[in-house]
Each structure stands twice: as C-alpha cells, then as structure tokens.
Write an enzyme that holds these catalytic residues in place. Structure first.
Site, PDB file in Angstrom:
ATOM      1  N   ASP A  67      66.546  29.088  30.907  1.00  0.00           N
ATOM      2  CA  ASP A  67      66.739  29.628  29.564  1.00  0.00           C
ATOM      3  C   ASP A  67      67.661  30.835  29.542  1.00  0.00           C
ATOM      4  O   ASP A  67      68.011  31.389  30.591  1.00  0.00           O
ATOM      5  CB  ASP A  67      65.377  29.993  28.939  1.00  0.00           C
ATOM      6  CG  ASP A  67      64.432  30.666  29.931  1.00  0.00           C
ATOM      7  OD1 ASP A  67      64.918  31.224  30.930  1.00  0.00           O
ATOM      8  OD2 ASP A  67      63.214  30.625  29.705  1.00  0.00           O
ATOM      9  N   ASN A 136      51.028  33.626  26.841  1.00  0.00           N
ATOM     10  CA  ASN A 136      50.563  32.652  25.850  1.00  0.00           C
ATOM     11  C   ASN A 136      50.693  31.214  26.357  1.00  0.00           C
ATOM     12  O   ASN A 136      50.584  30.266  25.584  1.00  0.00           O
ATOM     13  CB  ASN A 136      51.343  32.823  24.534  1.00  0.00           C
ATOM     14  CG  ASN A 136      52.843  32.605  24.718  1.00  0.00           C
ATOM     15  OD1 ASN A 136      53.299  32.234  25.802  1.00  0.00           O
ATOM     16  ND2 ASN A 136      53.617  32.814  23.659  1.00  0.00           N
ATOM     17  N   HIS A 138      53.437  29.873  27.676  1.00  0.00           N
ATOM     18  CA  HIS A 138      54.758  29.247  27.559  1.00  0.00           C
ATOM     19  C   HIS A 138      55.376  28.983  28.936  1.00  0.00           C
ATOM     20  O   HIS A 138      55.066  29.671  29.908  1.00  0.00           O
ATOM     21  CB  HIS A 138      55.702  30.043  26.646  1.00  0.00           C
ATOM     22  CG  HIS A 138      56.261  31.317  27.201  1.00  0.00           C
ATOM     23  ND1 HIS A 138      56.573  32.398  26.402  1.00  0.00           N
ATOM     24  CD2 HIS A 138      56.580  31.699  28.466  1.00  0.00           C
ATOM     25  CE1 HIS A 138      57.061  33.367  27.162  1.00  0.00           C
ATOM     26  NE2 HIS A 138      57.068  32.976  28.409  1.00  0.00           N
ATOM     27  N   GLU A 143      57.461  27.974  23.363  1.00  0.00           N
ATOM     28  CA  GLU A 143      56.328  28.738  22.860  1.00  0.00           C
ATOM     29  C   GLU A 143      55.253  27.793  22.323  1.00  0.00           C
ATOM     30  O   GLU A 143      55.540  26.627  22.001  1.00  0.00           O
ATOM     31  CB  GLU A 143      56.807  29.661  21.728  1.00  0.00           C
ATOM     32  CG  GLU A 143      57.902  30.647  22.135  1.00  0.00           C
ATOM     33  CD  GLU A 143      57.373  31.826  22.966  1.00  0.00           C
ATOM     34  OE1 GLU A 143      56.322  31.693  23.629  1.00  0.00           O
ATOM     35  OE2 GLU A 143      58.033  32.877  22.963  1.00  0.00           O
TER      36      GLU A 143
HETATM   37  C1  F6R Z   1      61.922  32.952  32.424  1.00  0.00           C
HETATM   38  C2  F6R Z   1      61.003  32.082  31.699  1.00  0.00           C
HETATM   39  C3  F6R Z   1      59.692  32.558  31.211  1.00  0.00           C
HETATM   40  C4  F6R Z   1      58.944  33.436  32.210  1.00  0.00           C
HETATM   41  C5  F6R Z   1      57.616  33.892  31.614  1.00  0.00           C
HETATM   42  C6  F6R Z   1      56.906  34.850  32.553  1.00  0.00           C
HETATM   43  O1  F6R Z   1      63.108  32.274  32.760  1.00  0.00           O
HETATM   44  O2  F6R Z   1      61.347  30.975  31.462  1.00  0.00           O
HETATM   45  O3  F6R Z   1      58.890  31.438  30.890  1.00  0.00           O
HETATM   46  O4  F6R Z   1      58.724  32.712  33.388  1.00  0.00           O
HETATM   47  O5  F6R Z   1      57.840  34.550  30.405  1.00  0.00           O
HETATM   48  O6  F6R Z   1      57.623  36.033  32.633  1.00  0.00           O
HETATM   49  P1  F6R Z   1      57.276  37.107  33.750  1.00  0.00           P
HETATM   50  O7  F6R Z   1      57.577  36.480  35.059  1.00  0.00           O
HETATM   51  O8  F6R Z   1      58.208  38.258  33.469  1.00  0.00           O
HETATM   52  O9  F6R Z   1      55.858  37.456  33.587  1.00  0.00           O
END
Ligand code: F6R
Length: 244
Positions: A67, A136, A138, A143
């Site tokens: 992403d 959450n 995701h 989301e």
């Molecule tokens: C990042 C991504 C997100 C993160 C998730 C956890 O490329 O796709 O899904 O993996 O938000 O973020 P952290 O690792 O910062 O807790």
C-alpha cells in the site's frame, strides 16, 4: 495455518527474516509482497545485516508493496516509498527497477489500481506476502467493512488507523485520509502469507482474527481460508488468542 508464538519483537523479527531469507534462497526470482509500519522494521534489519554479510542475494528478487498513501510525494519522509528505501531497498542488492509500490502521487484511482493489479499478474503473482495487522484487524489498508474488497483499490482510512499512524507525522491532521492498497483478493492470491504481530495493542485483533467469525468486520480473519499462512506473534500479541 502455522502459528509460532515467540517471546518478543526481537524473536518475531529474527524468525520472520529467516523465513523471507529461505524464500529468497530457494527461489532467487521470487516476488516478495512487502509491508511497512513498525512491525516489519526488525525483520528488515536482519535482512540488511545478512545481505551486508554476503549471506543473502536479492539481485533477482522482485518486490511489490501492499500500500501507499494517496496524495503523498514519493520523496516525503512519510511516504512508504521513502520508508522502503530507508529500511530496506537502499541497503540490499535488489534492483530499483524491480521494486514496486502503488503510485501515491497519481490521482487517477482507476488507473493506479488497474495498473498495480496488472503488474502483479504480469510478475506471476506474489510468492510470499508479508503482513502486519492493524489494531482494528486491517491488513494492507483493507479497513473493516461490509464486504471483502477483491482487487487493488483506494480506501478512506479509518479514524483508528489515522490515530495509530499519526506518530509518523507532525499531527493527526497531516495523515493522508486515503490510501491505495492491494485488495483482500490480491492478498489471498499470494502463494504464501506471513503475518506478524507484536505487542499488547494487537491482542484483541489477533483474538478476533484467530478465534472470532470470519468477517470483513475483521479483515485479517479471512486469512484462515488461505492454504499457506504462517503467523509469528509474540506473547503480548497472543495474550487473548493464545489462552482460549
Ligand atoms: C503497512 C500495512 C498495515 C500495517 C498495520 C500495522 O504496509 O499494510 O496494514 O501492517 O497498520 O502497522 P504497525 O506495524 O505500524 O503496527
């Protein structure tokens, strides 16, 4: 689904890096699906170290990131383009032209998403997809919602995601409100998936992912339907899922 419960972030990172290293060694032309955020930073450190020591060769590896924020300049310190260069690409011998990230500078949503999906297909699909998980539930920036989105698309970020990611920006107002992300279908098409989770703030998401219903309200729960998923989570992240 293979689940490894490890002591802490450090152990999670080392084990994850080992799995990625084995993939790169066994199939030097692999397509690696990569993630950003705090979770994979430790694993990337190991990959850099092993690469600098000459144990790992990324010269034939292709990478596709999950992403990117929409409306962010590549050179901005907060772009995932910048993150990947700083944390991995600038330190290993992957060829720059073999690294792909959705183009957050482009406004034409349909073109960005169609081109990214076509690119992944042209590369032959993702061999190993690395994932973190949002509080959450995701994965990528998929989301919680009413349906599982199939392909690459543009999302409105959830308030909780903006709140969680504001630590990388000056303030919550500076966090982009939209992002391009691989869809759940894109992720599920990967041949292998490696999900990492660390810390108590992921415990509820991990519990819902592993023990709750499979539902787009908890996007990561869909991973239970994939035939080759490995989870590496530390004890804190498994505090709820691991004890029931
Ligand atoms: C990042 C991504 C997100 C993160 C998730 C956890 O490329 O796709 O899904 O993996 O938000 O973020 P952290 O690792 O910062 O807790």
């Amino acid at each position: 689904m293979k689940v490894y419960i490890v002591k802490d972030y450090h152990e999670m990172s080392k084990k994850a890096a080992s799995i990625i290293a084995v993939q790169a060694a066994m199939d030097p032309d692999s397509v690696l699906g990569l993630a950003t955020g705090s979770t994979p930073v430790g694993a990337y450190e190991y990959l850099r170290k092993w690469s600098e020591e000459g144990t790992l060769d990324f010269s034939g590896i292709r990478t596709v990131n999950l992403d990117e924020y929409k409306g962010i300049a590549k050179e901005s310190d907060q772009s995932y383009y910048h993150f990947m260069r700083e944390n991995l690409f600038d330190h290993i011998n992957v060829k720059e032209e073999n690294t792909y990230i959705p183009d957050g500078e482009k406004e034409d949503i349909d073109a960005v998403c169609r081109d990214y999906e076509a690119l992944i297909r042209k590369l032959g699909g993702v061999d190993l997809q690395l994932l973190g998980i949002g509080r959450n539930g995701h994965i990528g920036f998929n989301e919680p919602s009413e349906t599982f989105p199939g392909e690459c698309h543009c999302v409105d970020l959830a308030e909780s995601t903006i709140e969680a990611n504001k630590r990388f920006f000056e303030s919550a107002e500076d966090v982009p409100r939209q992002a391009y992300t691989m869809g759940i279908g894109t992720i599920m098409n990967a041949k292998k998936i490696l999900l990492l989770a660390s810390g108590e703030d992921k415990a509820e998401a991990m519990y819902q992912t592993m023990c709750g219903p499979i539902t787009p309200r908890v996007p990561a729960s869909v991973l239970r339907l994939h035939r080759d998923v490995t989870i590496i989570a530390d004890e804190a992240a498994m505090a709820k899922a691991g004890t029931r």
